[in-house]
Write an enzyme that holds these catalytic residues in place. Structure first.
Site, PDB file in Angstrom:
ATOM      1  N   ASP A  63      -9.430  39.223 -34.659  1.00  0.00           N
ATOM      2  CA  ASP A  63     -10.344  38.957 -33.364  1.00  0.00           C
ATOM      3  C   ASP A  63      -9.877  37.981 -32.521  1.00  0.00           C
ATOM      4  O   ASP A  63     -10.181  38.018 -31.383  1.00  0.00           O
ATOM      5  CB  ASP A  63     -11.518  37.915 -34.307  1.00  0.00           C
ATOM      6  CG  ASP A  63     -12.395  38.809 -35.270  1.00  0.00           C
ATOM      7  OD1 ASP A  63     -12.132  40.137 -35.433  1.00  0.00           O
ATOM      8  OD2 ASP A  63     -13.470  38.395 -35.481  1.00  0.00           O
ATOM      9  N   GLY A  88     -21.324  39.148 -35.696  1.00  0.00           N
ATOM     10  CA  GLY A  88     -20.178  39.619 -36.045  1.00  0.00           C
ATOM     11  C   GLY A  88     -19.573  40.407 -34.909  1.00  0.00           C
ATOM     12  O   GLY A  88     -18.463  41.175 -35.094  1.00  0.00           O
ATOM     13  N   SER A  96     -16.817  33.394 -32.863  1.00  0.00           N
ATOM     14  CA  SER A  96     -16.127  32.206 -33.390  1.00  0.00           C
ATOM     15  C   SER A  96     -14.492  32.500 -32.935  1.00  0.00           C
ATOM     16  O   SER A  96     -13.979  31.407 -32.337  1.00  0.00           O
ATOM     17  CB  SER A  96     -15.932  32.111 -35.027  1.00  0.00           C
ATOM     18  OG  SER A  96     -15.379  33.230 -35.541  1.00  0.00           O
ATOM     19  N   PRO A 142     -25.011  37.667 -29.625  1.00  0.00           N
ATOM     20  CA  PRO A 142     -26.124  37.262 -30.275  1.00  0.00           C
ATOM     21  C   PRO A 142     -25.562  36.624 -31.519  1.00  0.00           C
ATOM     22  O   PRO A 142     -24.535  37.131 -32.109  1.00  0.00           O
ATOM     23  CB  PRO A 142     -26.799  38.739 -30.862  1.00  0.00           C
ATOM     24  CG  PRO A 142     -26.088  39.785 -29.790  1.00  0.00           C
ATOM     25  CD  PRO A 142     -24.927  39.216 -29.187  1.00  0.00           C
ATOM     26  N   PRO A 143     -26.210  35.453 -32.057  1.00  0.00           N
ATOM     27  CA  PRO A 143     -25.638  34.658 -33.119  1.00  0.00           C
ATOM     28  C   PRO A 143     -25.576  35.295 -34.166  1.00  0.00           C
ATOM     29  O   PRO A 143     -26.337  36.076 -34.654  1.00  0.00           O
ATOM     30  CB  PRO A 143     -26.483  33.464 -33.091  1.00  0.00           C
ATOM     31  CG  PRO A 143     -27.719  33.567 -32.155  1.00  0.00           C
ATOM     32  CD  PRO A 143     -27.453  34.843 -31.340  1.00  0.00           C
TER      33      PRO A 143
HETATM   34  C1  MEV Z   1     -13.994  40.850 -39.005  1.00  0.00           C
HETATM   35  O1  MEV Z   1     -14.437  41.117 -37.456  1.00  0.00           O
HETATM   36  C2  MEV Z   1     -13.014  41.823 -39.677  1.00  0.00           C
HETATM   37  C3  MEV Z   1     -12.628  41.890 -41.048  1.00  0.00           C
HETATM   38  O2  MEV Z   1     -11.688  42.944 -41.040  1.00  0.00           O
HETATM   39  C4  MEV Z   1     -11.984  40.538 -41.166  1.00  0.00           C
HETATM   40  C5  MEV Z   1     -10.591  40.142 -40.571  1.00  0.00           C
HETATM   41  O3  MEV Z   1     -10.072  41.140 -40.426  1.00  0.00           O
HETATM   42  O4  MEV Z   1     -10.343  39.039 -40.193  1.00  0.00           O
HETATM   43  C6  MEV Z   1     -13.694  42.074 -41.850  1.00  0.00           C
END
Ligand code: MEV
Length: 310
Positions: free
Chosen positions: A141, A94, A98, A90-91
């Site tokens: 990520d 989180g 990306s 889902p856009p």
């Molecule tokens: C984002 O998915 C997770 C954060 O910890 C940022 C990061 O680790 O780059 C909020």
């Protein structure tokens, strides 16, 4: 001839935000993610199905600049290629869209140009995009989109894979509110700057708890892991990255039979991840549905894969 790559999205199980400041975090790949294809072409083109945008390199609309930078980074005088990128996440949720886009794009472009990249090289190339998107990412990520499975991750260290005794079921629920990772990272850091000594102590504690969570997951101690989910949600709330909506979702998930539930990723909006008690997965999923798309995930899920279709 067409090259294809698929990279998974992610849920952070514990340790988000703290990981940016040097703590361990635990992250899992999920079975939704990004597919990219590459076909020979006269031009160098990137099309994003999810964004409805096209870039003809070297020109690119702002939202496609990170992926364009990945392709430029790999380019060494090769011929044109048409790259298409599509996401099943889902856009704004989180869930690592990306990073998965950057990894899938790097993998498919390299393959189309006859290059074999190691996983370490893929991470390095995809991080070019991730830095443009988030400013100061920890790299978690990109690591999970590349390696898959479940990883214990700390910036500057080789990610450690965590093996599971058997499949583990999670519920992911989208709050319906898009998150802004860069802004949330700043908000967390501001709160940290006001209490530097306490913050350093908390980062050390969070790091220890992430190590403990990895052991619990490996040993199948889901009750222990659920308790840590709950604790991390409270800690993230203290840093101002939860919201009334995320808190209500956590409450609903626990009430429906989750052993633990927390916001996952940057917070502000985005998603909640819940660890259902055995047999409670569907009940927890249904309880979260009123806020937005909700789905069950079975761990482990593989990292990026590349193949050719003739
Ligand atoms: C984002 O998915 C997770 C954060 O910890 C940022 C990061 O680790 O780059 C909020």
């Amino acid at each position: 001839m067409k090259w294809c790559a698929k990279a998974p999205g992610k849920v952070i199980l514990v340790g988000e935000h703290f990981v940016v400041h040097g703590a361990y975090a635990l992250v899992a790949a999920i079975d939704r993610g990004v597919t990219a294809t590459a076909e020979p072409s006269d031009e160098l083109v990137i099309e994003s199905e999810s964004l409805g945008l096209t870039a003809r390199l070297p020109d690119a609309p702002e939202q496609l600049r990170p992926l364009a930078a990945v392709v430029e980074r790999l380019r060494a005088g090769e011929s044109g290629v048409r790259i298409r990128v599509a996401s099943s996440l889902p856009p704004g949720s989180g869930l690592g869209s990306s990073a998965a886009s950057a990894v899938a794009t790097a993998a498919v472009t390299a393959a189309a140009w006859g290059r074999v990249l190691s996983r370490e090289e893929l991470v390095e190339v995809a991080m070019v995009a991730e830095r443009m998107v988030h400013g100061r990412p920890s790299g978690i990520d990109v690591a999970i989109a590349t390696y898959g499975g479940v990883l214990l991750f700390r910036p500057g260290e080789k990610p450690r894979p965590i093996s599971l005794q058997g499949p583990v079921e999670l519920v992911v629920g989208f709050s319906g509110v898009g998150r802004r990772t860069g802004e949330m990272i700043r908000r967390f850091a501001e709160r940290a700057a006001r209490n530097p000594a306490r913050f350093r102590a908390l980062v050390a504690a969070a790091s220890n708890l992430s190590l403990r969570a990895a052991e619990q997951l490996r040993d199948g101690d889901l009750e222990g892991l659920g308790a840590l989910f709950n604790f991390f949600h409270l800690a993230l709330g203290w840093f101002g990255v939860s919201s009334d909506r995320l808190d209500a979702m956590v409450e609903a998930a626990l009430d429906a039979g989750a052993l633990g539930a927390k916001l996952t990723g940057a917070g502000g909006g985005g998603c909640v991840v819940a660890l259902p008690a055995p047999g409670k997965g569907e009940a927890v999923r249904a309880a979260l549905e009123r806020w937005g798309p909700t789905f069950l995930v079975r761990l482990p899920v593989r990292g990026v894969e590349v193949w050719r279709e003739d």
